[in-house]
Scaffold this motif. Structure first.
Motif, short mmCIF file in Angstrom:
data_model
loop_
_atom_site.label_atom_id
_atom_site.label_comp_id
_atom_site.label_asym_id
_atom_site.label_seq_id
_atom_site.Cartn_x
_atom_site.Cartn_y
_atom_site.Cartn_z
N PRO A 75 18.35 -6.26 1.10
CA PRO A 75 17.41 -6.19 2.24
C PRO A 75 16.79 -4.82 2.46
N GLU A 76 17.45 -3.77 1.98
CA GLU A 76 16.92 -2.40 2.20
C GLU A 76 15.81 -2.02 1.23
N VAL A 77 15.67 -2.78 0.12
CA VAL A 77 14.89 -2.29 -1.03
C VAL A 77 13.53 -2.98 -1.14
N LYS A 78 12.50 -2.15 -1.35
CA LYS A 78 11.16 -2.65 -1.65
C LYS A 78 10.61 -1.90 -2.86
N PRO A 79 9.70 -2.52 -3.62
CA PRO A 79 9.12 -1.82 -4.78
C PRO A 79 8.13 -0.76 -4.34
N VAL A 80 8.12 0.35 -5.07
CA VAL A 80 7.23 1.47 -4.75
C VAL A 80 6.56 1.95 -6.04
N GLY A 81 5.29 2.30 -5.94
CA GLY A 81 4.51 2.69 -7.11
C GLY A 81 4.35 4.19 -7.26
N LEU A 82 3.57 4.57 -8.28
CA LEU A 82 3.37 5.98 -8.61
C LEU A 82 2.66 6.75 -7.50
N GLY A 83 1.82 6.06 -6.73
CA GLY A 83 1.09 6.74 -5.67
C GLY A 83 2.03 7.35 -4.64
N ALA A 84 2.97 6.54 -4.15
CA ALA A 84 3.94 7.05 -3.17
C ALA A 84 4.94 8.00 -3.82
N ARG A 85 5.23 7.79 -5.09
CA ARG A 85 6.12 8.73 -5.78
C ARG A 85 5.51 10.14 -5.74
N ASN A 86 4.19 10.21 -5.91
CA ASN A 86 3.50 11.49 -5.90
C ASN A 86 3.50 12.11 -4.50
N SER A 87 3.20 11.30 -3.47
CA SER A 87 3.17 11.86 -2.11
C SER A 87 4.56 12.27 -1.64
N LEU A 88 5.58 11.52 -2.03
CA LEU A 88 6.96 11.87 -1.68
C LEU A 88 7.38 13.19 -2.32
N ARG A 89 7.08 13.35 -3.61
CA ARG A 89 7.52 14.58 -4.30
C ARG A 89 6.74 15.79 -3.79
N LEU A 90 5.47 15.61 -3.39
CA LEU A 90 4.72 16.75 -2.87
C LEU A 90 5.28 17.16 -1.50
N GLY A 116 0.80 -1.22 0.00
CA GLY A 116 0.00 0.00 0.00
C GLY A 116 0.84 1.27 0.00
N LEU A 117 0.19 2.35 -0.42
CA LEU A 117 0.87 3.64 -0.62
C LEU A 117 1.56 4.13 0.65
N MET A 118 0.87 4.08 1.78
CA MET A 118 1.43 4.61 3.03
C MET A 118 2.71 3.87 3.41
N ALA A 119 2.67 2.54 3.37
CA ALA A 119 3.85 1.75 3.73
C ALA A 119 4.99 1.98 2.76
N GLU A 120 4.67 2.09 1.47
CA GLU A 120 5.72 2.32 0.45
C GLU A 120 6.37 3.68 0.65
N HIS A 121 5.55 4.69 0.93
CA HIS A 121 6.06 6.05 1.17
C HIS A 121 7.01 6.05 2.37
N LEU A 122 6.57 5.48 3.49
CA LEU A 122 7.38 5.51 4.71
C LEU A 122 8.63 4.67 4.57
N HIS A 123 8.54 3.55 3.83
CA HIS A 123 9.73 2.73 3.60
C HIS A 123 10.78 3.52 2.82
N THR A 124 10.34 4.30 1.83
CA THR A 124 11.29 5.10 1.06
C THR A 124 11.97 6.14 1.95
N ARG A 125 11.21 6.75 2.86
CA ARG A 125 11.80 7.74 3.77
C ARG A 125 12.78 7.09 4.76
N GLU A 126 12.56 5.80 5.08
CA GLU A 126 13.36 5.13 6.11
C GLU A 126 14.48 4.27 5.54
N ALA A 127 14.30 3.71 4.35
CA ALA A 127 15.27 2.75 3.81
C ALA A 127 15.52 3.03 2.33
N ALA A 128 14.91 2.23 1.43
CA ALA A 128 15.12 2.45 0.00
C ALA A 128 13.94 1.89 -0.78
#
Length: 377
Positions: free
Chosen positions: A219-234, A40-52
């Motif tokens: 181990p640091e990397v998870k896939p992230v979609g366009l939804g979290a890409r948008n929330s991260l850039r905003l 989901g978007l929330m988990a993907e967003h936070l994972h990018t902020r915390e890991a990769a």
């Protein structure tokens, strides 16, 4: 997405991998793209902020400009210093119309033997036509729309990537270099669209899936979609072409003054000379007053404020509208960007967003909403 809906959509080199990973695919810029994965978007967003987080951005347009006059030619299209960009360095650019409005925003790198340019996916064919028509007689313009492009973003992106590309950790923000993986050439820049440290990697389509799998095995990397890409850039206060900037906005209205280097703005042989220069330079020096400017907005109630929402003064007069808005996962607060008259653009100014007929109090906020963490060395 139904099978019928996908018939006319293009597929990136990672399409089969997205399906295997359980992605929810949506049409985007003419491609079938992953908006999110099962986490989901929330988990993907936070994972990018915390890991990769690993993003497929292969829908973007990749171009090479080749020839001794390429830098001067490309500079004639943008209010940006291209000639002065040193080999190995990357810069943000803005293709302008003859009216001084934004046709597209882009990234470009001086690779020594060429300028490597990355443009937005929905704009790439129009950009290519525009560039060829304007400067095709001065340099070779080579589209590479069949290449893969990956973005690896987050504070632990460098930890994961240097296992596959030793030496990549020596890059600093907005620099790039050539690397190889299992004998396959690729080009990496230390850049991205999330406000985090990270990299974008251009490689042959045939090599993209194997390299993406190798990254996802870290181990640091998870896939992230366009939804979290948008929330991260905003959260990072970055413009999305088609939302926050387009052919109705000038760079100065969009508060992108920082993207126009002094050598193109004031005095000297290389000042001006780009499309719409008279209008843009007049807005920069204040001789042409602005009617609107892009600002950051924080909602004072827990109500997400979406794009095209009307913005009003506290007295009820229409000021403008929201261009991007959502609940910022990192700050757990509704955030937005939009355009208002300069008199309402000061940080701390109170105004209202009209959400389903209800006035939601907003406050003009400084950007970015989340501090940028680029690796500058």
């Amino acid at each position: 997405m139904s099978a019928d809906a996908s018939i006319d959509l293009l597929k990136t080199p990672l399409h089969a991998l997205h399906l295997e990973l359980g992605a929810r695919l949506v049409p985007f810029a003419g491609y079938s793209m992953p908006v999110q994965y099962p986490a989901g978007l929330m988990a993907e967003h936070l994972h990018t902020r915390e890991a990769a987080g690993l993003f497929d951005v292969s829908h973007m347009g990749q171009l090479r400009l080749i020839g001794p006059d390429a830098a001067a030619a490309f500079e004639s299209l943008m209010p940006v210093d291209v000639i002065g960009l040193a080999p190995g360095k990357q810069r943000y650019g803005l293709l302008l119309s003859d009216e001084g409005t934004v046709i597209d925003d882009l990234m470009f790198v001086n690779r020594g033997d060429d300028l490597f340019v990355i443009v937005n996916g929905a704009c790439k064919h129009g950009d290519l036509k525009h560039i060829v028509e304007r400067i095709g007689a001065r340099c070779t313009v080579e589209p590479q729309f069949d290449r893969g492009l990956l973005a690896l973003q987050g504070p632990r992106a460098v930890t994961a990537l240097q296992r596959l590309l030793p030496g990549v950790e020596k890059l600093v923000f907005m620099t790039g270099g050539a690397f190889s993986w299992q004998g396959k050439p690729l080009f990496a820049t230390r850049s991205g669209y999330t406000g985090e440290d990270g990299f974008e990697i251009s490689l042959a389509a045939a090599d993209t899936e194997a390299f993406a799998r190798a990254l996802l095995a870290q181990p640091e990397v998870k896939p992230v979609g366009l939804g979290a890409r948008n929330s991260l850039r905003l959260e990072a206060g970055l413009c999305l072409y088609g939302n926050d900037i387009d052919t109705t906005t000038t760079p100065v209205e969009a508060a992108l003054n920082w993207a126009m280097q002094k050598v193109r703005r004031t005095g000297g042989a290389r000042a001006g000379g780009f499309p719409g220069a008279e209008r843009v330079l007049a807005q920069l020096d204040g001789s042409a007053p602005l009617s609107r400017v892009r600002v950051g907005l924080l909602a004072q109630e827990r109500v997400p404020v979406r794009e095209h929402t009307e913005l009003q003064s506290e007295a009820g007069e229409r000021l403008g509208e929201v261009t991007s808005g959502l609940l910022g996962p990192s700050i757990n607060q509704p955030i937005a960007m939009g355009y208002v008259p300069p008199a309402f653009a000061a940080v701390g100014t109170r105004l209202n967003a009209l959400v389903r007929g209800k006035a939601v109090p907003m406050q003009v906020a400084s950007l970015p909403f989340v501090p940028n963490r680029y690796h500058r060395g």
